[in-house]
Design a protein around this motif. Structure first.
Motif, PDB file in Angstrom:
ATOM      1  N   ARG A 225      -2.630  11.927  -8.247  1.00 42.49           N
ATOM      2  CA  ARG A 225      -2.732  12.485  -9.595  1.00 42.49           C
ATOM      3  C   ARG A 225      -3.991  13.340  -9.727  1.00 42.49           C
ATOM      4  NH1 ARG A 225       0.493  10.164 -13.370  1.00 42.49           N
ATOM      5  NH2 ARG A 225       1.575   8.261 -12.706  1.00 42.49           N
TER       6      ARG A 225
ATOM      7  N   ILE B 115       1.544   9.757  -8.330  1.00 40.09           N
ATOM      8  CA  ILE B 115       2.857   9.920  -8.937  1.00 40.09           C
ATOM      9  C   ILE B 115       3.844   9.327  -7.928  1.00 40.09           C
ATOM     10  CG2 ILE B 115       4.580  11.588  -9.700  1.00 40.09           C
ATOM     11  CD1 ILE B 115       2.033  13.458 -10.164  1.00 40.09           C
ATOM     12  N   VAL B 116       4.554   8.299  -8.338  1.00 43.10           N
ATOM     13  CA  VAL B 116       5.375   7.530  -7.407  1.00 43.10           C
ATOM     14  C   VAL B 116       6.837   7.940  -7.577  1.00 43.10           C
ATOM     15  CG1 VAL B 116       6.097   5.218  -6.706  1.00 43.10           C
ATOM     16  CG2 VAL B 116       3.770   5.606  -7.552  1.00 43.10           C
ATOM     17  N   GLU B 117       7.491   8.263  -6.465  1.00 44.14           N
ATOM     18  CA  GLU B 117       8.885   8.673  -6.551  1.00 44.14           C
ATOM     19  C   GLU B 117       9.677   7.954  -5.457  1.00 44.14           C
ATOM     20  OE1 GLU B 117      11.393  12.756  -6.079  1.00 44.14           O
ATOM     21  OE2 GLU B 117       9.240  12.924  -6.470  1.00 44.14           O
TER      22      GLU B 117
ATOM     23  N   LEU C  83       4.312   9.193  -2.491  1.00 42.06           N
ATOM     24  CA  LEU C  83       3.111   9.093  -3.334  1.00 42.06           C
ATOM     25  C   LEU C  83       2.392  10.437  -3.330  1.00 42.06           C
ATOM     26  CD1 LEU C  83       1.619   5.702  -2.013  1.00 42.06           C
ATOM     27  CD2 LEU C  83       3.354   6.031  -3.788  1.00 42.06           C
TER      28      LEU C  83
ATOM     29  N   LEU D 127       2.832  -2.078  -8.860  1.00 45.69           N
ATOM     30  CA  LEU D 127       3.228  -0.709  -9.180  1.00 45.69           C
ATOM     31  C   LEU D 127       2.277  -0.021 -10.161  1.00 45.69           C
ATOM     32  CD1 LEU D 127       5.306   1.545  -8.751  1.00 45.69           C
ATOM     33  CD2 LEU D 127       6.600   0.621 -10.681  1.00 45.69           C
TER      34      LEU D 127
ATOM     35  N   GLN E  64       0.481   3.485  -9.538  1.00 46.74           N
ATOM     36  CA  GLN E  64       0.746   4.636 -10.406  1.00 46.74           C
ATOM     37  C   GLN E  64      -0.508   5.181 -11.064  1.00 46.74           C
ATOM     38  OE1 GLN E  64       3.873   2.875 -12.736  1.00 46.74           O
ATOM     39  NE2 GLN E  64       5.423   4.200 -11.801  1.00 46.74           N
ATOM     40  N   ARG E  65      -1.574   4.374 -11.062  1.00 48.59           N
ATOM     41  CA  ARG E  65      -2.826   4.866 -11.618  1.00 48.59           C
ATOM     42  C   ARG E  65      -3.362   6.008 -10.749  1.00 48.59           C
ATOM     43  NH1 ARG E  65      -7.056   0.363 -11.963  1.00 48.59           N
ATOM     44  NH2 ARG E  65      -5.485  -0.639 -13.261  1.00 48.59           N
TER      45      ARG E  65
END
Lengths: 754, 189
Positions: free
Chosen positions: B148, B131-133, B145, B123, B127-128
């Protein structure tokens, strides 16, 4: 009043000279101006490269100090963003960079003029092949990043344009930015707007870089300009504390020797007069004064500090100073004359630097001697009561035969040693501490900065002609690469095709009607939407009317600045530079250049620079030798006694040979600085010999011993302090003079007559 | 009575137990579950609807994953395969191979990590770049996804991974310009 006339005259001359020196004589610091003047193209280029070239404006930055590479990559991006907004930098690169968007559109519009295309490119078959390739790319798991260009550029012509600009070897990537091979430091490549030798601007650039570093990240940086600016600073600070220390040492020694503050002040007058006269004369003769002349010249004038000491040591209560002076004047005069004659030989040299140095030193020495002769006696107390320290009265009378026992082995060593005596690398002349040079070397390797020391030169009447010749050369260079003779090359025409070529490409573009038909035929059976390639048809049509891009028209672009590094005006014509990478077989390359068409010249800049220094050193060596012969002749004429001549010159010649041999044994190669230092030792040593060899009574004899001893101790101390410096120049001069003076003094004393 | 009371309390506890567990089910748990259950080979079929084309492009092939960071995608028919290993992608075809560093372009890196980091259950790495939802529930989840980085967003609008339990079923990639790629993964076990 009449007796004081020389003093007033002296003061007037000093004032005029000082005024002229300070207001009219400009000091140039360009290393190139000190080297021999040549007319060759090579030399012009070399000097250009040393001064202004893009290589001189390069700065390499390495960020480190933490193991966290993500953090370093972020720091690299942040620094690049900040510096890109800074007008002091022409280029800031930290990874594979796309061209600025606006510039990209300009080049995109000219793509059909810039890229070579196969003859079938606009036929139905050729287009079909390209369309199928695009379709395959669209269905691949990784979609093409230039997908948006497809409707206008179905043949992907722009990719060819960009590929031609691709720099050869770039550093490895981590997290999107450049890193060194070990992956410990993030790397950035910068190019300053200001020239590499604009030291203030380089210093400002350095400050801007350091200010852009994030906290917790350490920075290393290097580059010709950065090194030059930093070495100026280090030289300034070293010279300041070293000269302060040396002055203190000198003052202490003179105070102990003469116990008179008045004499202390007076001892400085001849040197001051000498420097003023030297700067004035050099300015009058040459129009300007080189910084290196100034530094070396003042070093050589150090012998003038001895002149008043000879006078002071020979003073005694029962005699007026001018009578004392008259007793020692013939000896002093012979010493000054022999030194001056030695340098005069150099004044005839075609090397601008040597000639300046000669004029500087001779005028300085003569002025210092005249000050001792005509001015100092007027300022000394009428009948001074000198209290001399009782050292240096003794001495041995024998032993002249012992000197050849040292001289001959030293000479034999110097003649027979297999290791090169002379330091001929240009870099050895640089005042940069070796640690910085090592850092520079390491960073250069890390970024794979092209080694621009080997290149081909192309000449033409115009930029266009050079570009045309450059295009012709491409095939031959490809063949050389295939044969493994060179690893790679970069041609000016890789950045921009010749205007004739561009026009020919524009003229070869198809008419709209057949092109529409070809596109429709090619599209048959492929899923591309009808009308998708309208932009393509429009752009081809527009390209037919485009005027070719010229180097001046693209000068404001990133690609244009890279081109300008390889294509520049030279005299009436233009010059193309073709850097070669990894030259494997220089002989085969030379063989090829001899018959290449168009004519090219092969140039190994590093070799050329080293040869230039070597020529300079050998020239200097020749003139030094001629100077020594002149000195011997003059001394022979002045002394008229072979035995005394031997007593005067054998000690100093032995000392010189032994000093050179010892320095070489200890690992030094003799550079220009060592030669200048040996020259000073020669002048000093002859003085010692002359004074020791005077046929005088015992009481006077003790005074002479005192004089020479004070001279030797003060000189050895001052230069011994200089030898502490980490700057190669100062260290070389300091250690050579200190060693040479001690040996000269010791040998002269060994063989003194009683 | 006493024992009946105990049973009741136990029953209440049992009934309550799944509640906090459901509330805690999050992206980290999902990814960990995916990583544990990831098969060595997964067959896939892909449909790509592109603005440039009249008809969708369909391909199929096989994914092969070796934790933590080796992923091969073999395309059926073309004979091409894409191996993402370390910091580079190697494209092997009939005409030899070539290697491209993932950092050549940020979109390339993001694209590669969207699948590789997901399969690896990593994860933080995901997330790097995105933006994970997480939406939906464990039996039917959707992982959104969104890039960013702006330069990635100019290429990839969003990637939606969806599936049930510890199985990844479908990837929807929306590119800038409206192109949509739907990848269906079949259970390869």
């Amino acid at each position: 009043m009449k007796a004081r006339l020389p003093l007033w005259l002296w003061l007037a001359l000093l004032a005029v000279g000082a005024f002229y020196s300070l207001t009219r004589v400009s000091v140039v610091s360009d290393m190139a101006a000190f080297l021999p003047r040549g007319e060759g193209l090579e030399q012009a280029l070399l000097l250009d490269a040393l001064r202004e070239g893009p290589a001189a404006r390069l700065i390499i930055v390495a960020l480190g100090g933490t193991e966290d590479t993500v953090r370093l990559a972020t720091a690299s991006r942040a620094m690049a963003d900040r510096l890109r907004d800074d007008t002091r930098f022409l280029r800031v690169a930290n990874g594979p960079s796309a061209l600025p968007a606006a510039e990209q559109e300009r080049w995109f519009a000219h793509r059909y003029l810039l890229a070579p295309l196969p003859p079938e490119a606009f036929t139905a078959d050729g287009l079909r092949t390209e369309m199928e390739a695009r379709l395959r790319e669209l269905s691949a798991p990784l979609p093409p990043l230039d997908k948006a260009r497809l409707p206008a550029d179905p043949q992907a012509v722009f990719r060819r344009v960009l590929a031609a600009w691709q720099e050869g070897n770039t550093p490895p990537l981590q997290h999107g930015v450049w890193f060194d091979a070990a992956g410990r430091q993030a790397l950035l490549l910068l190019e300053t707007r200001a020239g590499g030798f604009d030291l203030d601007a380089q210093e400002a650039a350095r400050a801007a870089i350091v200010a852009a570093v994030e906290a917790g990240v350490s920075v290393e940086l290097s580059g010709p300009g950065i090194i030059a600016a930093a070495s100026r600073d280090i030289i300034r600070s070293e010279v300041q504390w070293l000269s302060a220390l040396a002055t203190l040492a000198l003052l202490a020694i003179l105070l102990i020797a003469y116990r008179s503050p008045r004499l202390l002040l007076l001892s400085a007058l001849p040197l001051v007069a000498g420097i003023v006269a030297a700067v004035t004369m050099t300015g009058l003769v040459f129009g300007s004064l080189h910084g290196i002349t100034l530094a070396f010249g003042i070093t050589l004038l150090g012998v003038a500090i001895d002149y008043p000491l000879h006078l002071f040591s020979h003073l005694h209560g029962g005699e007026a100073p001018r009578h004392t002076l008259r007793r020692i004047w013939p000896t002093l005069r012979l010493g000054v004359a022999s030194s001056a004659v030695g340098y005069l030989a150099m004044a005839a040299s075609p090397f601008a630097g040597l000639a300046q140095l000669a004029v500087f030193t001779v005028s300085g020495l003569v002025a210092a001697a005249l000050t001792v002769r005509w001015v100092l006696p007027l300022l000394l107390p009428a009948a001074p009561a000198m209290r001399l320290l009782p050292f240096a009265a003794g001495g041995a009378g024998r032993g002249l035969w012992t000197l050849p026992l040292l001289l001959l082995p030293a000479l034999a060593y110097l003649l027979l040693t297999p290791r090169s005596l002379l330091e001929t690398e240009l870099s050895a002349l640089s005042p940069v501490p070796p640690a910085w040079r090592a850092l520079d070397e390491r960073l250069r390797q890390a970024v794979g900065a092209p080694d621009v020391s080997r290149l081909l030169l192309l000449q033409g009447r115009s930029a266009e002609e050079v570009l045309q010749r450059s295009e012709v050369l491409a095939a031959a260079l490809d063949a050389l690469r295939t044969d493994g003779i060179i690893g790679g090359y970069r041609l000016p025409s890789q950045y921009l095709s010749a205007a004739t070529t561009q026009s020919a490409r524009a003229a070869a573009l198809p008419d709209p009607v057949p092109l529409v038909a070809a596109v429709e035929t090619a599209r048959q059976g492929l899923p591309f939407r009808a009308g998708l390639f309208e932009p393509f048809l429009r752009d081809v049509e527009a390209s037919r009317a485009l005027a070719p891009l010229t180097p001046s028209a693209v000068a404001d672009t990133v690609v244009g600045t890279r081109l300008s590094a390889l294509l520049r005006p030279h005299g009436d014509g233009w010059l193309g530079l073709v850097p070669l990478y990894a030259v494997q077989d220089e002989a085969a390359l030379l063989h090829w250049t001899a018959q290449a068409a168009p004519a090219v010249q092969y140039l190994n800049l590093r070799l050329a620079a080293d040869q230039m220094v070597e020529r300079f050193l050998r020239g200097a060596g020749g003139y030094l030798l001629a100077g020594v012969v002149l000195i011997l002749l003059l001394l022979g004429a002045g002394l008229r006694d072979a035995a005394r001549l031997a007593r005067v010159v054998l000690p100093v010649l032995t000392a010189l040979a032994l000093t050179a041999a010892l320095l070489h044994v200890l690992g030094a190669q003799l550079s220009l600085f060592h030669l200048v230092a040996l020259l000073l030792v020669l002048g000093l040593g002859i003085d010692y010999g002359l004074f020791f060899a005077r046929p005088v009574a015992a009481e006077e004899y003790a005074r002479t011993g005192h004089a020479v001893t004070v001279c030797a101790i003060s000189t050895a101390s001052v230069f011994g302090i200089l030898a502490l410096s980490q700057i190669p120049v100062l260290h070389a001069i300091g250690s050579t003079v200190a060693l040479g003076v001690v040996l000269s003094y010791g040998f002269a004393r060994l063989v003194r007559t009683t | 009575m006493t024992s009946g009371g105990r049973v009741k309390v136990l029953l209440v506890l049992w009934a309550l137990l799944p509640l906090p567990a459901a509330a805690q089910w999050d992206a980290a748990q999902l990814l960990a579950a995916l990583a544990r259950a990831v098969p060595e080979r997964i067959a896939y079929s892909e449909t790509r609807r592109l603005a440039y084309l009249d008809v969708p492009l369909t391909t199929s092939g096989e994914l092969e994953f070796r934790p933590p960071d080796w992923l091969r995608r073999s395309v059926q028919g073309s004979g091409e395969s894409y191996v993402i290993a370390g910091d580079a992608v190697r494209i092997e075809g009939s005409g030899g191979g070539r290697e491209i560093p993932l950092d050549m372009h940020p979109a390339l890196r993001a694209f590669a990590e969207s699948l590789r980091a997901t399969l690896a259950g990593d994860l933080p790495r995901l997330q790097r770049y995105f933006i994970v939802e997480l939406q939906g529930s464990e039996p039917a989840w959707r992982l959104q996804l969104r890039p960013r980085d702006a330069s990635v967003a100019s290429v990839i609008q969003s990637i939606e991974l969806s599936g049930d339990g510890a199985t990844l079923r479908r990837i929807e990639t929306r590119e800038a310009g409206g192109d949509l790629t739907v990848t269906e993964l079949k259970d390869g076990r």
